[in-house]
Design a protein around this motif. Structure first.
Motif, PDB file in Angstrom:
ATOM      1  N   SER A   1       0.629  -5.946   1.781  1.00  0.00           N
ATOM      2  CA  SER A   1      -0.339  -5.205   2.579  1.00  0.00           C
ATOM      3  C   SER A   1      -0.651  -3.895   1.900  1.00  0.00           C
ATOM      4  CB  SER A   1       0.201  -4.961   3.985  1.00  0.00           C
ATOM      5  OG  SER A   1       1.421  -4.273   3.930  1.00  0.00           O
ATOM      6  N   MET A   2      -1.798  -3.393   2.226  1.00  0.00           N
ATOM      7  CA  MET A   2      -2.254  -2.144   1.636  1.00  0.00           C
ATOM      8  C   MET A   2      -2.481  -1.143   2.746  1.00  0.00           C
ATOM      9  SD  MET A   2      -4.873  -3.529  -1.209  1.00  0.00           S
ATOM     10  CE  MET A   2      -4.233  -3.949  -2.797  1.00  0.00           C
ATOM     11  N   SER A   3      -2.283   0.129   2.441  1.00  0.00           N
ATOM     12  CA  SER A   3      -2.434   1.154   3.463  1.00  0.00           C
ATOM     13  C   SER A   3      -3.871   1.614   3.609  1.00  0.00           C
ATOM     14  CB  SER A   3      -1.530   2.350   3.139  1.00  0.00           C
ATOM     15  OG  SER A   3      -1.898   2.904   1.897  1.00  0.00           O
ATOM     16  N   GLY A   4      -4.696   1.325   2.671  1.00  0.00           N
ATOM     17  CA  GLY A   4      -6.111   1.658   2.724  1.00  0.00           C
ATOM     18  C   GLY A   4      -6.860   0.556   2.015  1.00  0.00           C
ATOM     19  N   PRO A   5      -8.095   0.786   1.689  1.00  0.00           N
ATOM     20  CA  PRO A   5      -8.845  -0.279   1.035  1.00  0.00           C
ATOM     21  C   PRO A   5      -8.335  -0.619  -0.362  1.00  0.00           C
ATOM     22  CG  PRO A   5     -10.160   1.724   1.184  1.00  0.00           C
ATOM     23  CD  PRO A   5      -8.891   1.957   1.947  1.00  0.00           C
ATOM     24  N   THR A   6      -7.545   0.277  -0.969  1.00  0.00           N
ATOM     25  CA  THR A   6      -7.097  -0.004  -2.338  1.00  0.00           C
ATOM     26  C   THR A   6      -5.650   0.336  -2.632  1.00  0.00           C
ATOM     27  OG1 THR A   6      -7.867   2.149  -3.088  1.00  0.00           O
ATOM     28  CG2 THR A   6      -9.398   0.303  -3.320  1.00  0.00           C
ATOM     29  N   MET A   7      -4.889   0.854  -1.684  1.00  0.00           N
ATOM     30  CA  MET A   7      -3.522   1.293  -1.990  1.00  0.00           C
ATOM     31  C   MET A   7      -2.476   0.390  -1.335  1.00  0.00           C
ATOM     32  SD  MET A   7      -3.911   3.928  -3.950  1.00  0.00           S
ATOM     33  CE  MET A   7      -2.334   4.723  -3.962  1.00  0.00           C
ATOM     34  N   PHE A   8      -1.454   0.022  -2.107  1.00  0.00           N
ATOM     35  CA  PHE A   8      -0.337  -0.718  -1.534  1.00  0.00           C
ATOM     36  C   PHE A   8       0.488   0.227  -0.681  1.00  0.00           C
ATOM     37  CE2 PHE A   8      -1.453  -3.519  -4.969  1.00  0.00           C
ATOM     38  CZ  PHE A   8      -1.193  -4.767  -4.450  1.00  0.00           C
ATOM     39  N   LYS A   9       1.022  -0.263   0.424  1.00  0.00           N
ATOM     40  CA  LYS A   9       1.791   0.625   1.305  1.00  0.00           C
ATOM     41  C   LYS A   9       3.280   0.633   0.989  1.00  0.00           C
ATOM     42  CE  LYS A   9       2.996  -2.300   5.216  1.00  0.00           C
ATOM     43  NZ  LYS A   9       2.971  -2.418   6.656  1.00  0.00           N
ATOM     44  N   GLN A  10       3.787  -0.376   0.286  1.00  0.00           N
ATOM     45  CA  GLN A  10       5.205  -0.416  -0.050  1.00  0.00           C
ATOM     46  C   GLN A  10       5.559   0.799  -0.904  1.00  0.00           C
ATOM     47  OE1 GLN A  10       3.081  -2.927  -0.415  1.00  0.00           O
ATOM     48  NE2 GLN A  10       3.901  -4.716   0.604  1.00  0.00           N
TER      49      GLN A  10
END
Length: 134
Positions: free
Chosen positions: A28-37
């Motif tokens: 999963s990503m925290s925004g349209p382009t960033m991974f949240k891990q």
């Protein structure tokens, strides 16, 4: 050329699917382009193991994905940092999708697991400097 196009299409499909977050999704990503891990292990599982395999032994098939396990190239800390940020061969650049802290976390994880024992720690500052260099 066809291999590069195939890898690009697969990567774009992956990113498109990752934006459609499902509850309890592994990737999963925290925004349209960033991974949240944020954890190196979680980042490896979300991003790297799809090509380099869960045991980091690499694979050959639609492409050639080198082993990260017992990899002497990882002795030079800059090598994996630059590879992640700028890409190499079939691997796309991930600089736009990972923060400096995330790159440092996954590099430190790989360099200390999978029969690798490189004790020098990669810092966020090292990643930031590599990101700025051309």
């Amino acid at each position: 050329m066809q291999k590069a196009l195939f890898v690009s299409l697969v990567w774009m499909a992956f990113l498109g699917g990752a934006r459609l977050q499902k509850k309890n999704a592994t990737i999963s990503m925290s925004g349209p382009t960033m991974f949240k891990q944020q954890d190196g292990s979680a980042l490896f599982q979300a991003i790297c193991q799809g090509c380099h395999m869960p045991n980091a032994r690499g694979a050959v098939g639609a492409g050639s994905y080198p082993a990260l396990a017992h990899n002497e190239r990882l002795a030079a800390a800059a090598y994996p940092v630059i590879t992640i940020l700028k890409g190499r061969k079939s691997m796309p650049p991930l600089a736009a999708y990972l923060s400096d802290a995330q790159v440092a976390a996954v590099v430190n994880y790989v360099r200390t697991h999978f029969d690798n024992a490189y004790p020098d720690v990669v810092s966020q500052e090292m990643v930031a400097n590599a990101r700025q260099s051309r």
